[in-house]
Motif scaffolding. Structure first.
Motif, short mmCIF file in Angstrom:
data_model
loop_
_atom_site.label_atom_id
_atom_site.label_comp_id
_atom_site.label_asym_id
_atom_site.label_seq_id
_atom_site.Cartn_x
_atom_site.Cartn_y
_atom_site.Cartn_z
N LEU A 1 15.85 46.88 -18.22
CA LEU A 1 16.32 48.15 -17.37
C LEU A 1 15.68 49.45 -17.29
O LEU A 1 15.13 50.11 -16.43
N PHE A 2 14.52 49.51 -18.49
CA PHE A 2 13.27 50.44 -18.51
C PHE A 2 12.32 49.66 -18.71
O PHE A 2 11.68 49.49 -20.12
N PRO A 3 11.48 48.87 -17.76
CA PRO A 3 10.33 48.57 -18.00
C PRO A 3 9.49 49.17 -18.61
O PRO A 3 9.44 50.61 -17.72
N ARG A 4 8.26 49.18 -19.31
CA ARG A 4 7.82 49.51 -19.53
C ARG A 4 6.07 49.18 -18.12
O ARG A 4 6.04 48.58 -18.44
N ARG A 5 4.95 50.48 -18.58
CA ARG A 5 4.39 50.54 -18.03
C ARG A 5 2.72 51.76 -18.86
O ARG A 5 3.65 52.72 -19.87
N CYS A 6 1.92 51.24 -18.71
CA CYS A 6 1.28 51.63 -18.95
C CYS A 6 0.49 53.23 -18.86
O CYS A 6 1.24 54.02 -17.39
N VAL A 7 0.70 54.50 -19.04
CA VAL A 7 0.81 55.59 -18.86
C VAL A 7 -0.55 55.61 -18.56
O VAL A 7 -1.24 56.96 -17.41
N GLY A 8 -1.29 55.05 -18.30
CA GLY A 8 -3.22 55.59 -18.45
C GLY A 8 -3.01 54.57 -17.03
O GLY A 8 -3.65 55.14 -15.83
N CYS A 9 -2.41 53.62 -16.62
CA CYS A 9 -2.80 52.94 -15.31
C CYS A 9 -1.64 52.34 -15.17
O CYS A 9 -1.66 51.57 -13.60
N GLY A 10 -0.75 52.05 -15.69
CA GLY A 10 0.63 52.26 -14.76
C GLY A 10 1.50 50.36 -14.45
O GLY A 10 2.37 49.90 -14.28
N GLU A 11 -0.51 49.61 -15.71
CA GLU A 11 0.25 48.43 -16.22
C GLU A 11 1.30 48.16 -16.34
O GLU A 11 1.75 49.20 -17.36
N SER A 12 2.94 47.04 -16.51
CA SER A 12 3.54 47.33 -16.37
C SER A 12 3.45 45.96 -17.63
O SER A 12 2.49 45.14 -18.30
N GLY A 13 4.84 45.91 -19.73
CA GLY A 13 4.76 45.65 -20.03
C GLY A 13 4.42 46.43 -21.44
O GLY A 13 4.78 45.25 -22.49
N TYR B 1 3.54 49.95 -23.53
CA TYR B 1 2.77 51.61 -23.12
C TYR B 1 1.25 52.33 -22.80
O TYR B 1 1.30 52.83 -22.33
N PHE B 2 0.82 51.61 -23.57
CA PHE B 2 -0.64 51.55 -23.71
C PHE B 2 -1.46 50.66 -23.34
O PHE B 2 -2.08 49.18 -24.24
N CYS B 3 -1.98 49.96 -22.35
CA CYS B 3 -2.43 48.75 -22.31
C CYS B 3 -3.98 48.90 -23.31
O CYS B 3 -3.93 49.21 -23.53
N SER B 4 -4.40 47.75 -22.84
CA SER B 4 -5.88 47.12 -23.68
C SER B 4 -6.90 47.61 -23.20
O SER B 4 -7.81 48.53 -23.57
N GLY B 5 -7.25 47.75 -22.06
CA GLY B 5 -7.94 48.18 -20.82
C GLY B 5 -8.19 49.84 -21.34
O GLY B 5 -9.28 50.23 -21.77
N CYS B 6 -6.73 50.45 -21.42
CA CYS B 6 -6.71 52.11 -21.16
C CYS B 6 -7.28 52.54 -22.86
O CYS B 6 -7.96 53.17 -23.09
N ARG B 7 -6.84 51.62 -23.84
CA ARG B 7 -6.74 51.93 -24.93
C ARG B 7 -8.35 51.68 -25.13
O ARG B 7 -8.82 53.01 -26.33
#
Ligand code: ZN
Ligand code: ZN
Length: 231
Positions: A7-19, A21-27
């Motif tokens: 219902l509320f898919p998680r998306r990385c705030v940096g790049c929009g990647e789903s799954g 809130y903060f993907c390893s690339g943006c970390r």
């Protein structure tokens, strides 16, 4: 994948990647707060320790900050502040625990972060807009941090009075505005022998964290360290 993720898919705030809130690339791209600073004069200090020459009563022993307050970390903090999501608190708390563990390994001069008797104290909601669900996001992150580090988390402070917003106020005005805003929670004195780790989301001028430190130290807490996600 839970129904909530659907219902509320998680998306990385940096790049929009789903799954997440903060993907390893943006970390990897998030800027660390370096050098660490003395909490009294805000000048560079090894491991965030208070300078010997900055001695002032009722001030913290040191300050550790994880990120520079910009880019994706800034967006993450805005998100958790205004639209609280518990999964995001978990991600932030785990990130912080990982940061402290790494710090402990790399920091030769400072055994501080290796100590096991910290009592984590979140800054209570104060001038910040209380979010609609009434959560204190700082406390939620503190709880995840505590469980990852094996540290107890206690609300030793409470808001004694409401404050006007700090936004737009300069250093001196901020300090004046925040004075007297915190009081001790009932039963807090029972924890006086603990080493305190005071946790807030952002260090702006430090007035909030410094005022909270003053309240604890005046009440007889001997050592207070400060930790924030960003500055
Ligand atoms: Zn990303
Ligand atoms: Zn200093």
């Amino acid at each position: 994948m839970s129904i909530l993720d659907f219902l509320f898919p998680r998306r990385c705030v940096g790049c929009g990647e789903s799954g997440v809130y903060f993907c390893s690339g943006c970390r990897g791209l998030a800027k660390s707060h370096f050098p660490q600073i003395c909490p009294v004069c805000e000048r560079g200090s090894i491991d965030g320790l208070k300078h010997k020459w900055c001695y002032k009563s009722y001030t913290p022993e040191g300050l550790i900050v994880m990120w520079k307050y910009e880019g994706a970390p800034r967006k993450l903090i805005a998100q958790i502040k205004y639209e609280y999501v518990s999964d995001l608190a978990s991600e932030l708390g785990e990130e912080l625990a990982g940061f402290l563990k790494g710090y402990e390994r790399s920091s030769l001069g400072c055994p501080l972060w290796a100590k096991d008797k910290f009592l984590v104290v979140p800054i209570p909601l104060h001038w910040k807009r209380k979010n609609w669900r009434g959560f204190n996001h700082t406390e939620e992150v503190a709880r995840v941090l505590g469980s990852n580090m094996g540290w107890q988390v206690e609300n030793l402070l409470e808001r004694a009075r409401p404050t006007k917003t700090q936004v737009g106020l300069k250093g001196k005005e901020r300090r004046k505005n925040i004075q007297g805003v915190f009081g001790l929670s009932p039963g807090a004195l029972a924890f006086r022998d603990f080493e305190i780790l005071l946790f807030d989301d952002v260090w702006t001028t430090g007035s909030t964290v410094l005022e909270a430190t003053r309240v604890l130290k005046e009440a007889g807490f001997r050592r207070v360290w400060c930790l924030t996600l960003a500055r």
